[in-house]
Design an enzyme around this catalytic site. Sequence first.
Site, PDB file in Angstrom:
ATOM      1  N   VAL A  56      36.679 -19.805  -1.411  1.00 46.13           N
ATOM      2  CA  VAL A  56      35.794 -18.695  -1.764  1.00 46.13           C
ATOM      3  C   VAL A  56      36.120 -17.445  -0.954  1.00 46.13           C
ATOM      4  CG1 VAL A  56      33.409 -17.909  -1.766  1.00 46.13           C
ATOM      5  CG2 VAL A  56      33.948 -20.232  -2.498  1.00 46.13           C
ATOM      6  N   HIS A 107      19.952 -11.025 -27.383  1.00 47.90           N
ATOM      7  CA  HIS A 107      21.222 -10.538 -27.927  1.00 47.90           C
ATOM      8  C   HIS A 107      21.270  -9.021 -27.825  1.00 47.90           C
ATOM      9  CE1 HIS A 107      24.701 -10.193 -30.558  1.00 47.90           C
ATOM     10  NE2 HIS A 107      24.047  -9.264 -31.238  1.00 47.90           N
TER      11      HIS A 107
END
Length: 462
Positions: free
Chosen positions: A182, A439
Amino acid sequence: MANDASTVFDLVILGGGSGGYAAALRASQLGLDVALIEKDKVGGTCLHYGCIPTKALLHAGEVADSARESAGFGVKATFEGIDMPAVHKYKDGVISGLYKGLQGLIASRKITYVEGEGRLSSPTSVDVNGQRYEGRHVLLATGSVPKSIPGLEIDGNRIINSDHALKLDRVPQSVVILGGGVIGCEFASAWKSFGAEVTIVEGLPHLVPAEDENSSKLLERAFRKRGIKFSLGSFFEKAEYTDNGVKVSLANGKEYEAELLLVAIGRGPVSQGLGYEEAGVNMDRGYVLVDEYCRTNVPTVSAVGDLIPTLQLAHVGFAEGILVAERLAGMDVVPIDYDGVPRVTYSHPEVASVGLTEARAKEIHGADKVVTLKYNLGGNGKSKILKTQGEIKLVQVRDGAVVGVHMVGDRMGEQVGEAQLVYNWEALPAEVAQLLHAHPTQNEALGEAHLALAGKPLHSHD
């Protein structure tokens, strides 16, 4: 030494990072009398040397990339370069605001805050600044520091660690990053956005090796496209100064030269010389050993965060601190399911996951019992608008719950919250498929993936 408190504290906490300060705030909230001891600044590594400053650098890099790529969105803009002093001013401003807020929280809860380097002097006391702080219980939360390899000296000049990297006064022309986890991938991403030439050296077969292999491969593909180079599957052998920088040699004979070498091989616990072993606390390779309730073998001592061998994530330490505070207050507590912890690498693109990898799921449940599905972000309207690519991969026990969610793409870290609920509530694909997702959002892609896994795909195909 004299106890400087008029009474014995209910809880004395050694370390004011994510785990320590979370325990202090929650314990105080529950009516316990708390002393919090910190040698540096409350907030610890996460706030001052880790999560927050690195994400500020990554966002600055994102702004730089947006300027470079603005023509692709019909916007006329020019990129003139990186002003590192101004970047640091922005970064430090974010840290300062959060730090002041946290200091105010500590003060408002009437927590006794002590600045100084503490040491466990007995199973019920911590010594600091010539004073002894007695407690009915002691919580060890001394965190971690960047690790190195034996024989590799981090000098803060040409061979640096993440602490040095966060204060670098310039954009290096070239960097070799030792470690493709990471930390390494995040610095690689930020520095590439700033204009540096970056090469990652990772001894294991893939970048972010703790993630699902599919996520690793997607990140590698994206990094290649960005021009971030990497060497996989061969370990570091030595580093030496050159006239202009550093030469890194690998076990397979390959050599890489750059202006700087960033050592990003992980972090080790801060425990040496703090009196833990003398007080009888069981240790292993510097880590304090605990049970699922963060209790050590000494009844009056608990430990949390990077000091114990659990996931080295700020939100994990935070949750562990809360768990200890609530346990000491007499509440019923539930052990943390570490598989259910969200994990994010904030590179460009981001890698986010929760639950089991496909390989781990097959180990636990059997290869014939595991079903996977991949949903390409190419079918997601908002991802197309953002011009990001990637994938959501679901891992399911056949005819059962979703046990792993693995996502690669810009802003996927913002989607892992729902993924965490899917895993931790043992949701069936059909149950998630019933939920309405707004959406156009990237969150919608998570819904579409579950629709497909439930056998009714809409915006996806084989």
